[in-house]
Design an enzyme around this catalytic site. Structure first.
Site, mmCIF file in Angstrom:
data_model
loop_
_atom_site.group_PDB
_atom_site.id
_atom_site.type_symbol
_atom_site.label_atom_id
_atom_site.label_comp_id
_atom_site.label_asym_id
_atom_site.label_seq_id
_atom_site.Cartn_x
_atom_site.Cartn_y
_atom_site.Cartn_z
ATOM 1 N N GLU A 324 0.824 -1.205 0.000
ATOM 2 C CA GLU A 324 0.000 0.000 0.000
ATOM 3 C C GLU A 324 0.861 1.258 0.000
ATOM 4 O O GLU A 324 2.078 1.199 0.043
ATOM 5 C CB GLU A 324 -0.937 -0.009 1.209
ATOM 6 C CG GLU A 324 -1.928 -1.170 1.196
ATOM 7 C CD GLU A 324 -2.964 -1.096 2.302
ATOM 8 O OE1 GLU A 324 -3.959 -1.831 2.224
ATOM 9 O OE2 GLU A 324 -2.790 -0.279 3.246
ATOM 10 N N HIS A 343 -7.817 1.694 0.752
ATOM 11 C CA HIS A 343 -7.875 1.579 2.208
ATOM 12 C C HIS A 343 -8.598 2.775 2.836
ATOM 13 O O HIS A 343 -8.069 3.455 3.720
ATOM 14 C CB HIS A 343 -6.470 1.439 2.786
ATOM 15 C CG HIS A 343 -6.452 0.683 4.091
ATOM 16 N ND1 HIS A 343 -5.382 -0.072 4.494
ATOM 17 C CD2 HIS A 343 -7.373 0.559 5.079
ATOM 18 C CE1 HIS A 343 -5.629 -0.614 5.684
ATOM 19 N NE2 HIS A 343 -6.843 -0.244 6.054
#
Length: 379
Positions: A324, A343
């Site tokens: 990420e 996210h």
């Protein structure tokens, strides 16, 4: 600020929630250093808070920079993160390494840059100032808990603070995929009046399987049942009296659910829990939702399943990934039946405000030697 415990905010709450977070920390008597790297209006924040807090500006995902800033000016007793900045053994060894680590960090700055491992080696076994790590959010998989425990650093977080937000987001994922909103939107923007090849099934016709019915799972179960879905779960959580059926095994949950939603922490036991073999057990036309953590579902296996028209998995919505932020990468890129988001499931105003305030309270209590009632992941 001499004599006051110092806290370094690696990534503060966004927008006007920044003020809420800073006031809470200052109200506890903490000396705050705010990292401006992810602050939008840096000049405005400096002007508004310059007399009350200190500032830094660095990439917290750069471990050498993170170590140097944590040790700066005598060191910080606490650090707080929101986005899950990795806080690994090298960081912990260096920031809990006292004067030796401070000297190593200063040497790195003079030389330009050096690896965190070098700082860690220089720090040796000396005792340092870092005592508390706070996470404004649920989960502490970004922290090396074994190293933190060994070095006497307490790790706290705010479980449940974003339960409603994530449950609502998972429900939005479910609705978007069952009604193919992305496909209809894209076709309509092209001027293509597209009718579905087959009518969608109503939610009342579907069974939702919840993998990990903790706070978020329970919140999702209540919302899904209110919309007429049959709900079953695997793990501790809702009882039969709550209208949620208990599955006896992962295989049973997967084979008897039309939609599977993942709500587990990432641990050594859950990493790779849903892989090729598990995905093959799904019902034909099934949907998978993951708002938990990347790594629980094997992304390559998931991508291969979504590419295969003969696979029982029809679509997936993924909000959390193995890699990420700046390292964001996934084999799911470009797949039309994969709904991808960065996210953001827990990012509602109320959830982020609660997480920021609770994290501030937890950190202050631990620094003050009042651990009662504070969730400590390595306690």
């Amino acid at each position: 600020m001499l004599g006051r415990d110092r806290i370094l905010l690696l990534d503060a709450a966004p927008g006007d929630l920044l003020g809420v977070e800073l006031e809470r920390l200052l109200g506890h008597g903490l000396a705050v250093t705010l990292n401006l790297r992810r602050v939008t209006d840096r000049a405005g924040v400096r002007a508004a808070w310059g007399g009350r807090v200190g500032f830094a500006d660095f990439d917290p995902f750069d471990e050498a920079a993170l170590i140097a800033e944590t040790l700066r000016d005598g060191g910080h007793q606490a650090v707080k993160s929101r986005a899950g900045v990795p806080l690994r053994a090298a960081f912990l060894a260096a920031t809990a390494g006292g004067a030796a680590a401070s000297g190593a960090a200063a040497a790195c700055e003079v030389a330009g840059a050096c690896g965190a491992a070098a700082v860690s080696r220089t720090a040796g076994a000396a005792t340092g100032s870092l005592r508390v790590i706070g996470r404004a959010g649920a989960g502490t998989d970004h922290v090396d808990l074994a190293a933190a425990t060994r070095l006497g650093v307490a790790v706290t977080h705010t479980p449940g603070s974003n339960a409603d937000a994530v449950a609502e987001f998972a429900l939005a994922q479910l609705l978007a995929l069952t009604r193919d909103l992305a496909g209809h939107n894209a076709a309509s923007h092209r001027g293509d009046w597209r009718s579905p090849a087959a009518p969608a099934r109503a939610l009342s016709e579907l069974t939702l399987g919840i993998l990990g019915p903790g706070r978020i799972g329970r919140a999702l179960a209540g919302r899904a049942r209110a919309l007429g879905m049959t709900v079953q779960a695997l793990g501790r959580g809702p009882a039969e009296g709550d209208g949620v059926r208990r599955a006896d095994s992962l295989a049973e949950l997967l084979a008897t659910s039309d939609v599977v939603s993942v709500h587990l922490p990432l641990t050594a036991r859950t990493r790779g829990l849903v892989g090729r073999r598990e995905l093959a057990l799904l019902r034909p036309g099934a949907i998978l939702l993951n708002t938990a953590r990347g790594g629980i579902v094997d992304e390559l296996a998931l991508a291969d399943a979504l590419r295969d028209p003969g696979h029982p998995l029809a679509a997936a919505a993924v909000d959390t990934f193995e890699h990420e932020h700046a390292a964001f990468d996934s084999p799911l890129f470009g797949l039309p039946n994969a709904l991808l988001t960065p996210h953001v499931a827990g990012m509602t105003r109320s959830a982020m405000a609660e997480a920021a305030v609770r994290c501030a309270d937890h950190v202050a209590a631990l620094l003050d030697g009042r651990p009662g009632g504070v969730p400590v992941a390595n306690g």
